[in-house]
Design an enzyme around this catalytic site. Sequence first.
Site, PDB file in Angstrom:
ATOM      1  N   ASP A 131       0.870  -1.182   0.000  1.00 22.66           N
ATOM      2  CA  ASP A 131       0.000   0.000   0.000  1.00 22.66           C
ATOM      3  C   ASP A 131       0.906   1.231   0.000  1.00 22.66           C
ATOM      4  OD1 ASP A 131      -1.517   2.191   0.625  1.00 22.66           O
ATOM      5  OD2 ASP A 131      -2.536   1.286   2.335  1.00 22.66           O
TER       6      ASP A 131
ATOM      7  N   CYS B 118      -8.650   5.617  10.413  1.00 22.83           N
ATOM      8  CA  CYS B 118      -8.919   4.396   9.642  1.00 22.83           C
ATOM      9  C   CYS B 118      -7.901   3.305   9.977  1.00 22.83           C
ATOM     10  CB  CYS B 118      -8.925   4.663   8.138  1.00 22.83           C
ATOM     11  SG  CYS B 118     -10.180   5.811   7.629  1.00 22.83           S
TER      12      CYS B 118
HETATM   13  N1  PMP Z   1      -3.950   3.304   2.760  1.00 18.75           N
HETATM   14  C1  PMP Z   1      -3.419   4.316   3.442  1.00 18.75           C
HETATM   15  C2  PMP Z   1      -2.123   4.091   4.171  1.00 18.75           C
HETATM   16  C3  PMP Z   1      -4.055   5.554   3.485  1.00 18.75           C
HETATM   17  O1  PMP Z   1      -3.524   6.554   4.183  1.00 18.75           O
HETATM   18  C4  PMP Z   1      -5.260   5.725   2.757  1.00 18.75           C
HETATM   19  C5  PMP Z   1      -5.990   7.053   2.765  1.00 18.75           C
HETATM   20  N2  PMP Z   1      -6.217   7.579   4.020  1.00 18.75           N
HETATM   21  C6  PMP Z   1      -5.779   4.638   2.060  1.00 18.75           C
HETATM   22  C7  PMP Z   1      -5.101   3.441   2.067  1.00 18.75           C
HETATM   23  C8  PMP Z   1      -7.065   4.738   1.299  1.00 18.75           C
HETATM   24  O2  PMP Z   1      -6.941   5.607   0.221  1.00 18.75           O
HETATM   25  P1  PMP Z   1      -8.233   6.047  -0.613  1.00 18.75           P
HETATM   26  O3  PMP Z   1      -9.251   6.526   0.389  1.00 18.75           O
HETATM   27  O4  PMP Z   1      -7.742   7.131  -1.494  1.00 18.75           O
HETATM   28  O5  PMP Z   1      -8.696   4.858  -1.362  1.00 18.75           O
END
Ligand code: PMP
Length: 411
Positions: free
Chosen positions: A205, A369
Amino acid sequence: MTVAAASLIDWDRIRGDFPLLRREVHGKPLIYLDSANTGQKPECVIAATDDFYRNHNANVSRAVHQLGSEATEAYEGARRKLAAFLSVRADELVLCSGTTFALNLVAYSWALPRLQPGDVILVTRMEHHANIVPWQLVAQRTGATLRVAELRPDGSLDLEALWVAMTPEVKLLAVAHVSNVLGTVNPVAEICREAARRGITTVVDGSQALPHMPVDIPALGCDFYAATGHKLCGPTGTGLLWAKHEHLQAMPPFLGGGEMIKEVRFDGTVFNDPPHKFEAGTPNIAGFVGLGAAVDYLSGIGMAAIHAREADLLAHATGELLKIDGLRIYGTAPEKAAVISFAIEGTHSHDLATLLDLEGVAVRSGQHCAHPLLQWLGVGTTCRASLAFYNTHAEVDAFAAALRKVTRLLA
Ligand code: PMP
């Protein structure tokens, strides 16, 4: 590039490229410290998107008329720019709405048909929900189980424990390049090398890595790399999945529809070649035109220079925050991106963030999150200040002063 070399760049002029940073909030100059959530957009990105809608708007790959070919060229041009930015082949780059989509694509298209009861998906404690929940959904449907690689007290990955966790049952390892909460930069090349030696497929990621440092995906040796465009100065609703060509060839499509087919008959459909096989329907064409401009813009500054600039800002901000009584920083790994999660004894992070907002300072508060990580940290919520190259040392000082002020108010 060293911090000293980066200091020769005129960062004030660069900051001037971001119109939004000139606005005020609650009568105070905006200090935007939430770039890990989404990045601000330079004028050239806004202009590229605007120009597309004003002068070239049409759908891609469908029309033979002039506008249709201009739109297709603009969209495919953006793919080529992104590919060059990441040192990968353009036909290995699936354009999609963001990291969440990209990781779900790997989950449903690669993992779901392959995993079986007894298989293990290895994730780390520091993953964003986008790199946890898709694997849980796949585990539920296949009978595979999830295993968690734990962290050291400073928020770095416990590599010894990770190697031990890489048993023969592990089929997939999902790991963040950079943590969105701790800022930890994981040694992804080393991790992927160890995983490959054991026949484990790796998904990285890269959402929080691409905005902060040069990334050469082939040098990392992973199987899949997911990222989001809106943290990279690009428009929202843009992102990418890079995968080795053989994976993309072997994977069934995730979504069906227009664009992803060569021929459709009621007795069977012939799919398009990758990456188009995974891009059903009308894409976010204007968004990718903007993201192409963002990548040009960032390359113009240089990701190494951005990395050095942010290291300088991070060191300054860390030093200033640690002078505040009762403040604790979560995530102190030696390799860190410009993300600072913190809490102040006796205050709630939502109260801090709300009062900081009244001072013009935008920070995020909550669980970012990453519930399993916050559970491990033993703290309900944190505030997170995330810096970008367009922030200034003066903003860091004003942020620290505002934090002192609001902490006194809450005492
Ligand atoms: N992985 C990480 C480490 C993130 O910081 C984020 C966004 N906060 C995401 C995944 C998800 O990204 P998106 O909401 O643009 O799909």
